[in-house]
Design an enzyme around this catalytic site. Structure first.
Site, PDB file in Angstrom:
ATOM      1  N   CYS A  93      36.214 -36.171 151.172  1.00 29.83           N
ATOM      2  CA  CYS A  93      35.403 -35.026 151.311  1.00 29.83           C
ATOM      3  C   CYS A  93      35.666 -34.054 152.444  1.00 29.83           C
ATOM      4  CB  CYS A  93      33.896 -35.688 151.385  1.00 29.83           C
ATOM      5  SG  CYS A  93      32.536 -34.366 151.212  1.00 29.83           S
ATOM      6  N   GLU A  94      36.765 -33.484 152.094  1.00 28.10           N
ATOM      7  CA  GLU A  94      37.194 -32.383 153.364  1.00 28.10           C
ATOM      8  C   GLU A  94      37.855 -31.311 152.229  1.00 28.10           C
ATOM      9  OE1 GLU A  94      37.570 -32.233 156.398  1.00 28.10           O
ATOM     10  OE2 GLU A  94      36.752 -34.332 157.229  1.00 28.10           O
ATOM     11  N   GLY A 137      66.196 -33.788 163.059  1.00 24.08           N
ATOM     12  CA  GLY A 137      65.708 -32.670 162.833  1.00 24.08           C
ATOM     13  C   GLY A 137      66.563 -31.962 161.445  1.00 24.08           C
ATOM     14  N   TYR A 159      50.502 -29.707 157.861  1.00 21.35           N
ATOM     15  CA  TYR A 159      51.151 -28.748 157.953  1.00 21.35           C
ATOM     16  C   TYR A 159      51.270 -27.591 156.969  1.00 21.35           C
ATOM     17  CZ  TYR A 159      53.801 -32.586 160.688  1.00 21.35           C
ATOM     18  OH  TYR A 159      54.178 -33.600 161.511  1.00 21.35           O
ATOM     19  N   PRO A 200      68.455 -38.935 162.626  1.00 19.76           N
ATOM     20  CA  PRO A 200      67.920 -38.352 161.334  1.00 19.76           C
ATOM     21  C   PRO A 200      66.703 -39.170 161.048  1.00 19.76           C
ATOM     22  CG  PRO A 200      69.885 -39.214 160.782  1.00 19.76           C
ATOM     23  CD  PRO A 200      69.813 -39.493 162.134  1.00 19.76           C
TER      24      PRO A 200
HETATM   25  C1  LIG Z   1      60.709 -37.594 165.048  1.00 21.08           C
HETATM   26  C2  LIG Z   1      61.919 -37.802 165.642  1.00 21.08           C
HETATM   27  C3  LIG Z   1      63.222 -37.720 165.042  1.00 21.08           C
HETATM   28  C4  LIG Z   1      63.443 -37.520 163.606  1.00 21.08           C
HETATM   29  O1  LIG Z   1      63.173 -36.449 163.447  1.00 21.08           O
HETATM   30  P1  LIG Z   1      63.540 -35.892 161.672  1.00 21.08           P
HETATM   31  O2  LIG Z   1      62.874 -34.320 161.720  1.00 21.08           O
HETATM   32  O3  LIG Z   1      62.711 -36.692 160.737  1.00 21.08           O
HETATM   33  O4  LIG Z   1      64.748 -35.834 161.435  1.00 21.08           O
HETATM   34  C5  LIG Z   1      64.429 -38.045 165.916  1.00 21.08           C
HETATM   35  N1  LIG Z   1      64.297 -38.221 167.053  1.00 21.08           N
HETATM   36  C6  LIG Z   1      62.952 -38.282 167.789  1.00 21.08           C
HETATM   37  C7  LIG Z   1      63.228 -38.603 169.223  1.00 21.08           C
HETATM   38  C8  LIG Z   1      61.817 -38.015 167.008  1.00 21.08           C
HETATM   39  O5  LIG Z   1      60.665 -38.025 167.818  1.00 21.08           O
END
Ligand SMILES: *Cc1c(COP(=O)(O)O)cnc(C)c1O
Length: 436
Positions: free
Chosen positions: A358-359, A252, A330, A288
């Site tokens: 075509c969207e 994340g 998103y 990550p």
């Molecule tokens: C998608 C995901 C990540 C990576 O998320 P990022 O936002 O790209 O860092 C890590 N762990 C799990 C279990 C995920 O599903």
């Protein structure tokens, strides 16, 4: 595997050899033009040195943590190998990603498989892989996944994924930490941990994932609350079933997509994570995806149609939602840069860049101000290294683009462009019988 601290220079956010962010303007336009000439467009370009720099910056901020790269962000085999050579393990979201990691020659002890509503075929494949290499680790996010694994004879390393009830991220669709789909409800955790141990699985860790795109101070605060909650849950599990090796707080880690966003305050996030886990006696693991690869990649595309409208100038290009889905999925903002040598001298006007599908969602950007683009010219789209190629499709029978890997002064084709005949390859000939 090389020593993470071998390259002593640089560090988190010090602007040394691992600068915290690489903007689209930092890419060499003439090099990108020559790659597009040599390999045609649409073309993904992935710079392995930049992925290494991102890895090393993160490893410096989290010196004792396991860093499990989430391959779903970009599963290119070359990239998996490069990150593993620097010390990463590989986090896989499907049997297909486990397959790709194994094809890349990555050993089981560096493979983590996180099962989200896993089809039986996925579990069977991964359990077979474990029989060949009993060092791999599976993460289960539901009580019945644990039971199914036990029924398949799995007795290997298991992490339990819990929904901590706290999410964070750049878009409601990615705040998984608060979403019941992805893990065990916290109130079933201890019971499931006991059950897993009773069934002979080797419970080694607890896992949770907050969401995606944690960047600003508010999201960091949410991340900190999330880690604190995970710490409490680890303590509950350890009290019930004994010590754990690993506590994974997922991925994340965000990157700035817009020019007005600042890079993630990585040291602050790392310190807060460590503080929240101070009483936990298990190795920290982070996962990550985006952070390691987003700014290591750009997408090159060519303008094929230019059209003035009363509100904007529409630039039609050969990349769109089948090449880069994030804007349509998103509302994501990706920097766009014209690559013509004289582009910086041109007048800046509002332009909309749209693809060949075509969207009406088939946009790279809408009403954005940047130097005027003419037909036949190239555009680069920034931060395309994460969740770019992985989300491609062949909708509208559009072949997938090629990927070129840049490694220092070398550039080579890493994945060829799909051809028109590739599009029909999987179709089963029916003899064209007419069904009455
Ligand atoms: C998608 C995901 C990540 C990576 O998320 P990022 O936002 O790209 O860092 C890590 N762990 C799990 C279990 C995920 O599903």
């Amino acid at each position: 595997m090389s020593d993470r601290s071998a390259d002593g220079a640089g560090g988190a956010g010090d602007g040394g050899s691992w600068p915290p962010v690489r903007r689209l303007a930092d890419w060499d336009a003439s090099r990108l033009r020559s790659l597009a000439d040599a390999f045609e467009t649409p073309l993904y370009v992935l710079d392995l040195d930049r992925a290494r720099a991102n890895y090393r910056r993160l490893a410096a901020a989290f010196p004792d943590a396991e860093i499990a790269y989430a391959a779903k962000a970009n599963g290119l085999v070359d990239l998996l190998r490069v990150l593993c050579a620097d010390g990463a393990t590989i986090e896989c979201a499907s049997a297909g990603e486990v397959y790709r990691a194994r094809e890349a020659g990555i050993p089981g002890d560096l493979i983590r498989y996180t099962a989200v509503n896993p089809p039986e075929r996925d579990l069977e494949y991964v359990v077979d892989a474990w029989r060949e290499d009993p060092t791999l680790t599976i993460t289960a996010g539901a009580w019945d996944t644990v039971r199914r694994l036990a029924e398949l004879g799995y007795g290997g390393r298991l992490c339990l994924r819990v929904t901590p009830g706290v999410g964070a991220g750049h878009h409601a669709a990615v705040r998984t930490g608060g979403d019941a789909t992805f893990g065990l409800p916290a109130d079933r955790l201890v019971e499931t941990a006991r059950d897993a141990v009773d069934r002979g699985l080797d419970l080694v860790g607890l896992h949770a994932h907050v969401g995606s795109g944690v960047l600003d101070a508010d999201q960091r605060a949410a991340h900190r609350r999330f880690v604190a909650r995970v710490a409490d849950l680890v303590t509950e599990v350890c009290d019930a079933t004994g010590s754990l090796d690993l506590v994974s707080v997922g991925g994340g880690f965000g990157v700035p997509y817009r020019s007005d966003e600042t890079p993630l305050a990585l040291d602050a996030l790392a310190n807060a994570t460590r503080a929240a886990l101070a009483d936990v006696d298990a190795r920290l693991s982070i996962e990550p995806g985006r952070y390691l690869v987003a700014d290591a990649g750009v997408l090159l595309t060519e303008a094929n149609t230019v059209k003035e409208t009363p509100t904007t100038r529409v630039v039609g290009v050969d990349a769109g939602m089948t090449t880069l889905l994030r804007p349509a999925l998103y509302d994501a903002s990706h920097a766009v840069r014209p690559l013509a040598p004289d582009a910086p001298d041109r007048e800046t006007i509002s332009q909309t860049v749209s693809g060949p599908v075509c969207e009406s969602a088939d946009l790279i950007c809408a009403d954005r101000s940047f130097p005027r683009v003419e037909r036949g010219e190239l555009l680069a789209v920034g931060n395309a290294g994460a969740y770019g190629y992985e989300m491609t499709s062949t909708y509208n029978a559009r072949p997938r683009p090629a990927t070129v890997v840049v490694d220092g002064s070398d550039a080579r084709l890493a994945r060829r462009r799909e051809s028109l005949s590739d599009l029909a390859r999987l179709e089963v000939a029916t003899g064209r019988e007419v069904v009455e």
